[in-house]
Design a protein around this motif. Structure first.
Motif, mmCIF file in Angstrom:
data_model
loop_
_atom_site.group_PDB
_atom_site.id
_atom_site.type_symbol
_atom_site.label_atom_id
_atom_site.label_comp_id
_atom_site.label_asym_id
_atom_site.label_seq_id
_atom_site.Cartn_x
_atom_site.Cartn_y
_atom_site.Cartn_z
ATOM 1 N N LEU A 176 45.397 66.342 -26.364
ATOM 2 C CA LEU A 176 45.359 67.395 -27.296
ATOM 3 C C LEU A 176 43.784 67.711 -27.810
ATOM 4 C CD1 LEU A 176 47.027 64.984 -30.166
ATOM 5 C CD2 LEU A 176 47.779 67.103 -29.377
ATOM 6 N N GLY A 177 42.905 67.330 -26.815
ATOM 7 C CA GLY A 177 41.700 68.012 -26.698
ATOM 8 C C GLY A 177 40.594 66.893 -27.122
ATOM 9 N N HIS A 178 40.839 65.947 -27.347
ATOM 10 C CA HIS A 178 39.812 64.676 -28.041
ATOM 11 C C HIS A 178 38.964 64.158 -26.684
ATOM 12 C CE1 HIS A 178 41.342 64.759 -32.049
ATOM 13 N NE2 HIS A 178 42.651 64.575 -31.339
ATOM 14 N N GLU A 179 37.631 64.292 -27.118
ATOM 15 C CA GLU A 179 36.804 63.351 -26.045
ATOM 16 C C GLU A 179 36.074 62.449 -27.029
ATOM 17 O OE1 GLU A 179 33.998 66.273 -24.513
ATOM 18 O OE2 GLU A 179 35.914 67.499 -23.309
ATOM 19 N N ARG A 180 35.970 62.313 -28.193
ATOM 20 C CA ARG A 180 35.057 61.339 -28.744
ATOM 21 C C ARG A 180 36.152 60.377 -29.364
ATOM 22 N NH1 ARG A 180 32.491 65.467 -31.541
ATOM 23 N NH2 ARG A 180 32.952 64.633 -33.636
ATOM 24 N N ILE A 181 36.659 59.408 -28.396
ATOM 25 C CA ILE A 181 37.955 58.597 -28.792
ATOM 26 C C ILE A 181 37.439 57.070 -28.782
ATOM 27 C CG2 ILE A 181 40.253 57.840 -27.835
ATOM 28 C CD1 ILE A 181 40.212 60.358 -26.177
ATOM 29 N N ALA A 182 37.765 56.546 -30.090
ATOM 30 C CA ALA A 182 37.308 55.192 -30.190
ATOM 31 C C ALA A 182 38.287 54.154 -29.982
ATOM 32 C CB ALA A 182 36.600 55.097 -31.620
ATOM 33 N N TYR A 183 38.124 52.984 -29.897
ATOM 34 C CA TYR A 183 38.971 51.904 -29.549
ATOM 35 C C TYR A 183 38.740 50.755 -30.599
ATOM 36 C CZ TYR A 183 41.888 48.445 -27.661
ATOM 37 O OH TYR A 183 42.885 47.119 -27.482
ATOM 38 N N VAL A 184 39.819 50.475 -31.527
ATOM 39 C CA VAL A 184 39.719 49.521 -32.472
ATOM 40 C C VAL A 184 40.630 48.115 -31.974
ATOM 41 C CG1 VAL A 184 40.195 48.808 -34.725
ATOM 42 C CG2 VAL A 184 39.101 50.728 -34.304
ATOM 43 N N GLY A 185 40.076 47.137 -31.383
ATOM 44 C CA GLY A 185 40.946 46.170 -31.123
ATOM 45 C C GLY A 185 40.259 44.723 -31.520
ATOM 46 N N GLU A 186 40.909 43.889 -30.844
ATOM 47 C CA GLU A 186 40.368 42.105 -31.150
ATOM 48 C C GLU A 186 39.476 41.955 -30.106
ATOM 49 O OE1 GLU A 186 43.193 38.926 -31.930
ATOM 50 O OE2 GLU A 186 44.920 40.428 -31.397
ATOM 51 N N TYR A 187 38.518 41.103 -30.417
ATOM 52 C CA TYR A 187 37.445 40.391 -29.554
ATOM 53 C C TYR A 187 37.874 40.070 -28.097
ATOM 54 C CZ TYR A 187 34.794 39.503 -33.659
ATOM 55 O OH TYR A 187 34.099 39.718 -35.006
ATOM 56 N N LEU A 188 37.101 40.700 -27.274
ATOM 57 C CA LEU A 188 37.830 40.525 -25.743
ATOM 58 C C LEU A 188 37.014 39.077 -25.147
ATOM 59 C CD1 LEU A 188 36.392 43.919 -24.160
ATOM 60 C CD2 LEU A 188 38.802 43.062 -24.914
ATOM 61 N N ASP A 189 35.975 38.563 -25.790
ATOM 62 C CA ASP A 189 35.375 37.372 -25.266
ATOM 63 C C ASP A 189 35.879 36.193 -26.168
ATOM 64 O OD1 ASP A 189 34.083 38.393 -23.186
ATOM 65 O OD2 ASP A 189 32.295 38.976 -24.415
ATOM 66 N N ASP A 190 36.207 36.270 -27.330
ATOM 67 C CA ASP A 190 36.849 35.346 -28.434
ATOM 68 C C ASP A 190 38.235 35.303 -28.336
ATOM 69 O OD1 ASP A 190 37.053 33.334 -30.039
ATOM 70 O OD2 ASP A 190 36.130 34.391 -31.657
ATOM 71 N N ASN A 191 38.764 35.012 -27.265
ATOM 72 C CA ASN A 191 40.304 35.179 -27.201
ATOM 73 C C ASN A 191 40.911 33.721 -26.484
ATOM 74 O OD1 ASN A 191 42.741 36.090 -26.468
ATOM 75 N ND2 ASN A 191 42.252 36.992 -24.639
ATOM 76 N N PRO A 192 40.778 32.932 -27.538
ATOM 77 C CA PRO A 192 41.067 31.345 -26.930
ATOM 78 C C PRO A 192 42.460 31.139 -26.460
ATOM 79 C CG PRO A 192 41.265 31.435 -29.489
ATOM 80 C CD PRO A 192 40.516 32.809 -28.958
ATOM 81 N N PHE A 193 43.441 31.944 -26.958
ATOM 82 C CA PHE A 193 44.763 31.916 -26.438
ATOM 83 C C PHE A 193 44.998 32.494 -25.034
ATOM 84 C CE2 PHE A 193 45.516 30.950 -30.752
ATOM 85 C CZ PHE A 193 46.310 29.723 -30.783
#
Length: 338
Positions: free
Chosen positions: A171-188
């Protein structure tokens, strides 16, 4: 008569009989009629009481699921329950909210003589735990988790995330953010948390778009937490024009933050989720569809096939496809539109 007898009479697999009993649309009309004819000829009824007496089984399957009230788990559990009930099995659900509870379930539950099989959702067991499970007579199937020595039903989370970000890039986007869970705090050790972030990074890299850590927001799972992270992104001097969220639930939080900040979606901010839960269509959310119901149903069918097999079977690994569903929360960025 058992579901296996029906399958042999109709010349199909046990999973196909289960789908017919469950009125699944994933069966051709010709095959459906052949299975129904076999059911009638054999006078088959998926009665749990009759099968308990005839097979010497408990006719109970345990399901270990973390955070089972989350919508994605609910839809998987619906698929599991429909298949098991159609085959005459009772479902015993164990909710896992802590790592200690997970360890307790994997250690103690399989020893119970009243369980014929075990389904584990999203929780990949360790090698020592798998070794103990394999020593038991009750087969185990993993859903949304992987181990090479156990049957599994998964999706390709990395590829699904790549498709979501590629849609925004196209679509032409370059400033693309990611909203997610903690990568390092993933006890399961949930693999989708890692794989979806990797898919995001890979899509950016393939398009020659730099990864900016300021566009990567991590937090706990949930609508309100995603809303908080989205507000942080919006307040940046050079805010993103698009956000890819780890899940639909988190995407809903991003949509609310955009509304509170007076941003129009998709004109000012495009948003993509992941899962395609039932309510996503109500929000007109562009998202990555994963077959949640089908994943649960296929896992239950795989367990039934292992239960009704005379010999040990090699661990089968099934990967179901994902699909980008473009709705009304994505569009080219404003500078391209104008």
């Amino acid at each position: 008569m058992t579901i296996r007898d029906v399958a042999r009479e109709a010349g199909v697999g046990i999973g196909t009989v289960s789908r017919v009993l469950n009125d699944s649309p994933m069966v051709s009309e010709e095959t459906r009629q052949r299975v129904k004819t076999a059911i009638t000829a054999l006078d088959y009824s998926p009665s749990s009481v009759a099968r308990r007496l005839s097979r010497g089984r408990s006719m109970a399957v345990a399901v270990i699921a973390p955070f089972f009230t989350r919508r994605s788990y609910v839809e998987r559990l619906q698929g599991i329950e429909h298949v098991l009930s159609a085959a005459g099995y009772d479902l015993i659900l164990y909710n896992v909210e802590t790592v200690a509870r997970r360890d307790e379930c994997l250690r103690a539950l399989p020893r119970g003589e009243r369980l014929d099989g075990l389904l584990i959702l999203s929780l990949a067991p360790q090698d020592a735990e798998v070794e103990r499970l394999l020593e038991l007579e009750a087969p185990t199937v993993l859903i949304d988790a992987y181990h090479p020595d156990l049957p599994t039903v998964t999706i390709d989370d990395t590829q699904g995330a790549r498709a979501a970000v590629q849609h925004l890039i196209d679509l032409g986007h370059e400033r693309i953010a990611y909203v997610g869970e903690y990568l390092d705090d993933n006890p399961f050790n949930f693999r989708p948390i890692i794989d979806r972030f990797h898919g995001y990074r890979e899509a950016l890299a393939d398009a020659g778009i730099p990864f900016y850590p300021r566009y990567h927001c991590q937090g706990f799972y949930g609508w309100s937490e995603a809303r908080r992270m989205a507000h942080e992104l919006i307040r940046q001097p050079d805010p993103p024009t698009a956000v890819f969220a780890y899940s639909d639930t988190m995407a809903f939080g991003v949509l609310e933050a955009a509304q509170q900040a007076g941003l129009a979606v998709p004109e000012d901010l495009s948003v993509v989720g992941f899962d395609d839960v039932e309510v996503a269509q109500y929000f007109r959310l562009t998202t990555v569809h994963q077959p949640l119901y089908e994943t649960g149903a296929r896992g239950a069918e795989l367990l039934l096939e292992n239960l009704d097999s005379d010999a040990s079977r090699p661990a089968e690994h099934i990967v179901l496809p994902t699909e980008l569903v473009a709705r009304q929360t994505t569009a080219p960025p404003t500078e391209i539109q104008s």
